[in-house]
Design a protein around this motif. Structure first.
Motif, PDB file in Angstrom:
ATOM      1  N   UNK A 194       0.853  -1.189   0.000  1.00  0.00           N
ATOM      2  CA  UNK A 194       0.000   0.000   0.000  1.00  0.00           C
ATOM      3  C   UNK A 194       0.893   1.244   0.000  1.00  0.00           C
ATOM      4  N   UNK A 195       0.609   2.111  -1.028  1.00  0.00           N
ATOM      5  CA  UNK A 195       1.437   3.330  -1.156  1.00  0.00           C
ATOM      6  C   UNK A 195       0.568   4.488  -1.649  1.00  0.00           C
ATOM      7  N   UNK A 196       0.894   5.707  -1.131  1.00  0.00           N
ATOM      8  CA  UNK A 196       0.228   6.926  -1.605  1.00  0.00           C
ATOM      9  C   UNK A 196       1.276   8.027  -1.750  1.00  0.00           C
ATOM     10  N   UNK A 197       1.129   8.829  -2.832  1.00  0.00           N
ATOM     11  CA  UNK A 197       2.066   9.924  -3.079  1.00  0.00           C
ATOM     12  C   UNK A 197       1.329  11.247  -2.896  1.00  0.00           C
ATOM     13  N   UNK A 198       1.708  12.013  -1.909  1.00  0.00           N
ATOM     14  CA  UNK A 198       1.099  13.316  -1.640  1.00  0.00           C
ATOM     15  C   UNK A 198       2.203  14.257  -1.169  1.00  0.00           C
ATOM     16  N   UNK A 199       1.923  15.004  -0.074  1.00  0.00           N
ATOM     17  CA  UNK A 199       2.962  15.865   0.498  1.00  0.00           C
ATOM     18  C   UNK A 199       4.164  15.035   0.909  1.00  0.00           C
ATOM     19  N   UNK A 200       3.902  13.781   1.309  1.00  0.00           N
ATOM     20  CA  UNK A 200       4.956  12.807   1.608  1.00  0.00           C
ATOM     21  C   UNK A 200       4.570  11.491   0.974  1.00  0.00           C
ATOM     22  N   UNK A 201       5.566  10.725   0.587  1.00  0.00           N
ATOM     23  CA  UNK A 201       5.320   9.392   0.044  1.00  0.00           C
ATOM     24  C   UNK A 201       5.303   8.404   1.201  1.00  0.00           C
ATOM     25  N   UNK A 202       4.169   7.729   1.383  1.00  0.00           N
ATOM     26  CA  UNK A 202       3.997   6.792   2.499  1.00  0.00           C
ATOM     27  C   UNK A 202       3.805   5.392   1.954  1.00  0.00           C
ATOM     28  N   UNK A 203       4.566   4.431   2.517  1.00  0.00           N
ATOM     29  CA  UNK A 203       4.521   3.037   2.075  1.00  0.00           C
ATOM     30  C   UNK A 203       4.308   2.129   3.277  1.00  0.00           C
ATOM     31  N   UNK A 204       3.377   1.165   3.127  1.00  0.00           N
ATOM     32  CA  UNK A 204       3.155   0.114   4.128  1.00  0.00           C
ATOM     33  C   UNK A 204       3.203  -1.238   3.419  1.00  0.00           C
ATOM     34  N   UNK A 205       3.925  -2.201   3.987  1.00  0.00           N
ATOM     35  CA  UNK A 205       4.024  -3.541   3.413  1.00  0.00           C
ATOM     36  C   UNK A 205       3.905  -4.555   4.544  1.00  0.00           C
ATOM     37  N   UNK A 206       3.099  -5.571   4.341  1.00  0.00           N
ATOM     38  CA  UNK A 206       2.986  -6.690   5.279  1.00  0.00           C
ATOM     39  C   UNK A 206       3.349  -7.973   4.542  1.00  0.00           C
ATOM     40  N   UNK A 207       4.344  -8.698   5.066  1.00  0.00           N
ATOM     41  CA  UNK A 207       4.814  -9.946   4.443  1.00  0.00           C
ATOM     42  C   UNK A 207       4.525 -11.081   5.412  1.00  0.00           C
ATOM     43  N   UNK A 208       3.626 -12.005   4.997  1.00  0.00           N
ATOM     44  CA  UNK A 208       3.284 -13.112   5.892  1.00  0.00           C
ATOM     45  C   UNK A 208       4.210 -14.292   5.635  1.00  0.00           C
ATOM     46  N   UNK A 209       4.766 -14.779   6.778  1.00  0.00           N
ATOM     47  CA  UNK A 209       5.713 -15.893   6.738  1.00  0.00           C
ATOM     48  C   UNK A 209       5.141 -17.067   7.537  1.00  0.00           C
ATOM     49  N   UNK A 210       5.739 -18.257   7.436  1.00  0.00           N
ATOM     50  CA  UNK A 210       5.199 -19.427   8.139  1.00  0.00           C
ATOM     51  C   UNK A 210       5.158 -19.270   9.647  1.00  0.00           C
ATOM     52  N   UNK A 211       6.089 -18.535  10.214  1.00  0.00           N
ATOM     53  CA  UNK A 211       6.120 -18.368  11.671  1.00  0.00           C
ATOM     54  C   UNK A 211       6.818 -17.055  12.019  1.00  0.00           C
ATOM     55  N   UNK A 212       6.873 -16.802  13.299  1.00  0.00           N
ATOM     56  CA  UNK A 212       7.445 -15.545  13.778  1.00  0.00           C
ATOM     57  C   UNK A 212       8.951 -15.472  13.512  1.00  0.00           C
ATOM     58  N   UNK A 213       9.640 -16.602  13.602  1.00  0.00           N
ATOM     59  CA  UNK A 213      11.087 -16.599  13.371  1.00  0.00           C
ATOM     60  C   UNK A 213      11.404 -16.235  11.925  1.00  0.00           C
ATOM     61  N   UNK A 214      10.670 -16.795  10.986  1.00  0.00           N
ATOM     62  CA  UNK A 214      10.881 -16.471   9.572  1.00  0.00           C
ATOM     63  C   UNK A 214      10.524 -15.012   9.294  1.00  0.00           C
ATOM     64  N   UNK A 215       9.487 -14.504   9.963  1.00  0.00           N
ATOM     65  CA  UNK A 215       9.114 -13.104   9.790  1.00  0.00           C
ATOM     66  C   UNK A 215      10.214 -12.186  10.331  1.00  0.00           C
ATOM     67  N   UNK A 216      10.844 -12.605  11.435  1.00  0.00           N
ATOM     68  CA  UNK A 216      11.920 -11.795  11.996  1.00  0.00           C
ATOM     69  C   UNK A 216      13.125 -11.736  11.054  1.00  0.00           C
ATOM     70  N   UNK A 217      13.387 -12.807  10.331  1.00  0.00           N
ATOM     71  CA  UNK A 217      14.488 -12.810   9.357  1.00  0.00           C
ATOM     72  C   UNK A 217      14.226 -11.785   8.249  1.00  0.00           C
TER      73      UNK A 217
END
Length: 294
Positions: A194-217
């Motif tokens: 998710x991204x929007x370009x206005x006065x500032x460029x704001x980006x949000x990304x969520x990456x789902x991994x099999x577990x918390x350890x893989x997400x931490x990597x």
């Protein structure tokens, strides 16, 4: 012709003036009896000061003159030897005691001068980072993880991303290579961009991994990729390290359950970028708080 005997007598009388006179009634010795003349003694025959005075009548001290007055047979000699040995022993003991006292007292005196061992001053530490909101249960789907970005021009890639999109499609560029590799190798399930370009460029990304350890990597790969950026403790939380260029770029990545969540804001103006980033991060932390806080 003058009488030599008379001259000798007169000479003798003149020389003996001031010397001690013989005791009363004793006849003075004649010229041939002058002490030291023919006796072989070293005293001057003319009555020089080297010649001892005649003893008083009845004084027998003349019989005790000489060094032998202090010696009494062999016993005296042995006594002096023993006394000398004893004196030497006393001196030796005195030297030893003095030496011990000198060295020990020297050590005592030197001890205060020895630099005292001081503990190193404690290294100043920064204040503990503030706690983010308390963790919440895991979201049911990836889109529920992220909040809405600020109003602005939406990016054409906004929306869900599957594994195929990140492996080989134009959308794969939403993640830099080190982060995308960590996600794909760690067992990526899906992602949302998710991204929007206005006065500032704001980006949000969520990456789902099999577990918390893989997400931490994945989150660590994102932070390690921020070369040239420095940590900003004023905007960081426990488990949420904020990186900045010192200008108009602010980024972070953290872990919530099995998701690696990325927040990225940049703007031409540093103050505007900082304000927009803080507002977006606080909303995201309230929506999906971190579960890893080390």
């Amino acid at each position: 012709m003058p009488n030599p005997m008379a001259q000798q007598s007169e000479s003798t009388q003149v020389v003996n003036v001031g010397q001690q006179q013989p005791w009363a009634g004793q006849q003075q010795p004649g010229w041939n009896q002058q002490p030291g003349w023919n006796t072989g003694e070293k005293a001057s025959p003319w009555g020089e000061p080297e010649q001892p005075s005649a003893p008083e009548h009845g004084d027998t001290s003349w019989m005790r003159q000489g060094p032998e007055v202090f010696e009494v047979g062999d016993g005296g000699s042995k006594g002096k030897t023993i006394a000398g040995i004893a004196l030497g022993a006393v001196l030796l003991v005195g030297v030893i005691v003095a030496g011990v006292f000198y060295f020990t007292s020297g050590d005592d005196q030197a001890e205060p001068q020895r630099p005292t061992e001081q503990q190193a001053p404690p290294v100043p530490t920064s204040e503990p980072l503030p706690e983010p909101p308390a963790p919440k249960p895991a979201p049911a789907a990836t889109p529920e993880v992220l909040v809405a970005v600020p109003p602005g021009q939406p990016h054409p890639y906004n929306g869900p991303l599957d594994r195929a999109a990140l492996e080989n499609s134009p959308k794969s560029g939403v993640l830099r290579d080190p982060v995308r590799a960590a996600a794909l190798q760690g067992g990526l399930i899906d992602a949302f961009f998710s991204r929007s370009d206005g006065a500032a460029t704001s980006v949000l990304i969520a990456v789902r991994m099999p577990d918390q350890t893989a997400a931490q990597s994945v989150a660590e790969a994102y932070l390690d990729d921020q070369q040239g950026l420095a940590a900003d403790e004023d905007l960081s939380y426990r488990g949420v390290e904020v990186m900045t260029t010192g200008g108009g770029v602010y980024r972070t990545a953290y872990v919530a359950h099995g998701w690696a969540i990325i927040v990225d804001v940049n703007a031409p103006d540093k103050a505007a970028a900082q304000t927009a980033f803080k507002a977006l991060l606080d909303q995201q932390l309230a929506q999906t708080p971190p579960t890893v806080r080390d």
